[in-house]
Design an enzyme around this catalytic site. Structure first.
Site: not given
Ligand SMILES: *Cc1c(COP(=O)(O)O)cnc(C)c1O
Length: 403
Positions: A53, A141, A184, A188, A213, A216, A247
């Site tokens: 990622n 998520h 989101e 992902s 969110d 990604h 990421k």
């Molecule tokens: C990976 C992820 C998170 C968490 O983020 P981190 O910084 O890795 O803890 C939150 N939301 C989604 C959709 C993710 O894929």
């Protein structure tokens, strides 16, 4: 109770189902991404990583590593406390200002990870807003689901990316209570993208706040890497934008951006923000350098999109069952957990290619898949090797091809 036997039997069950998680023991190579050394049962071997990622390779960017070295030399290793008790370092403050500015919001708040930011912010908002109902996309998520659960607020799950179903669920809810829509931008596992504008239309009609969110998407979309909402020019319609620094930004940490009042509220009431040691200064400095770089530079985003489009085209041409995706994520359907792991074992053992199998509960049963994440640093040669390896494995295992 025989605890040892209980644990052993539970693990045996996971293994029988083909969804026991095995972590690849990797040593990433700065300057050589996406190559790494795999410390496996047969010793050390070079591998090409196709599932990171660190979407743009910012984890090895000279501006990022230089900022981290400098911050360690200036400030030392750790932050030395919680944000409240001596652990607010100047880099945290600068990074929060940069993130607010990136998203065009008044204020931002840092957390130790994206997971913690979702869990703490949603948990706090949904538990403290008066008589709150959370409207949650069915594919959200785990970090959002846990935050909502922890809040003990009422919850309604709407069909994935479906504003009409959201509208129905909002219409059925008590008009007096407060409402929060959580979703989101880029999902992902399928790589599909939410209709943010339409979801905001529906939320607005019902007086609901929106929580997006963009984990990604940050760094990857929008003229400054502010995500899909920035790309579509609608960041101001979303009440809260949440992102990660782990990421595309290649470092670590999570954040929310919103109005000054809202972030002040979460800062003041979120247990997962207050009662934990803040990020090391070097992490904040590295993330700050990464965000600042990607605000100015478009070349990584352009190359990223080109690599993803090229990989999809080449896999499709080879007859491999690529799941259509509107983003940079390239999923390939296997549809069985044991076969999925067998494919990735062969990739690793016979070809030096590392792809982690994605099985239930991360994705629904029957949709087990490979999830490829091409970066600007994956070369044509890397793609040649990958497509050839997958074609040979699909042939040897007689796996289902594209329709
Ligand atoms: C990976 C992820 C998170 C968490 O983020 P981190 O910084 O890795 O803890 C939150 N939301 C989604 C959709 C993710 O894929």
């Amino acid at each position: 109770m025989n605890f040892e036997r209980f644990f052993a039997e539970e693990m045996a069950g996971l293994k029988a189902e083909g969804r026991y998680r095995v972590f690849a023991d990797l040593e990433r190579k700065k300057g050589d991404f996406p190559k790494a050394t795999h410390h496996g049962p047969a010793g050390q071997r070079p591998v090409t990583v196709w599932c990171s990622n660190d979407y743009l390779g910012m984890g090895q960017h000279p501006a990022v590593t230089a900022a981290m070295h400098e911050a360690i030399d200036r400030c030392g290793a750790g932050a030395g406390g919680t944000r409240n008790i001596s652990g607010t370092n100047h880099y945290h403050v600068l990074l929060e200002q940069e993130l607010a500015s990136l998203h065009g919001k008044e204020s931002a708040l840092l957390f130790t990870s994206g997971y913690v930011s979702n869990w703490a912010a949603l948990g706090t908002l949904a538990s403290r807003l008066p008589d709150c109902t959370v409207f949650s996309d069915s594919m959200n998520h785990a970090s959002m689901i846990e935050g909502i659960r922890q809040s003990r607020a009422k919850k309604a799950i709407f069909r994935h990316n479906d504003p009409e179903d959201l509208d129905r669920k909002l219409t059925e809810s008590d008009p007096a209570g407060s409402k929060l829509v959580a979703f989101e931008s880029v999902y992902s596992m399928d790589g599909d993208i939410a209709p943010i504008d339409e979801i905001c239309d529906v939320a607005e009609r019902h007086g609901a706040m929106t929580y997006l969110d963009e984990v990604h998407a940050v760094g990857l979309y929008g003229e400054q890497g502010g995500g899909i909402a920035q790309r579509d020019g609608i960041a101001d319609r979303v009440t809260v934008i949440e992102g990660t620094l782990g990421k595309a930004f290649g470092v670590m940490g999570g954040y929310i951006t919103a109005s000054a009042n809202l972030t002040d509220f979460v800062r003041s009431f979120a247990s997962g923000f207050i009662f934990t040691t803040s990020l090391p200064p070097a992490i904040a400095a590295g993330a700050l350098a990464s965000v600042a770089h990607l605000r100015r530079s478009q070349s990584e985003r352009n190359a990223h999109q080109e690599r993803a489009a090229t990989l999809k085209r080449r896999l499709e041409a080879a007859g491999l069952p690529v799941i259509p995706s509107a983003s940079h994520i390239v999923p390939i359907l296997v549809g069985d957990p044991v076969a999925c792991r067998a494919v990735t074992d062969r990739l690793m053992d016979d070809y030096g290619i590392y792809v982690q199998p994605i099985n239930y509960p991360t994705v629904p049963r029957g949709t087990e898949r490979l999830r490829l994440t091409p970066s600007p640093l994956h070369s044509d040669d890397d793609m040649d090797s990958l497509v050839k390896a997958l074609s040979e494995i699909w042939q040897a295992m007689d796996l289902r091809r594209a329709a």
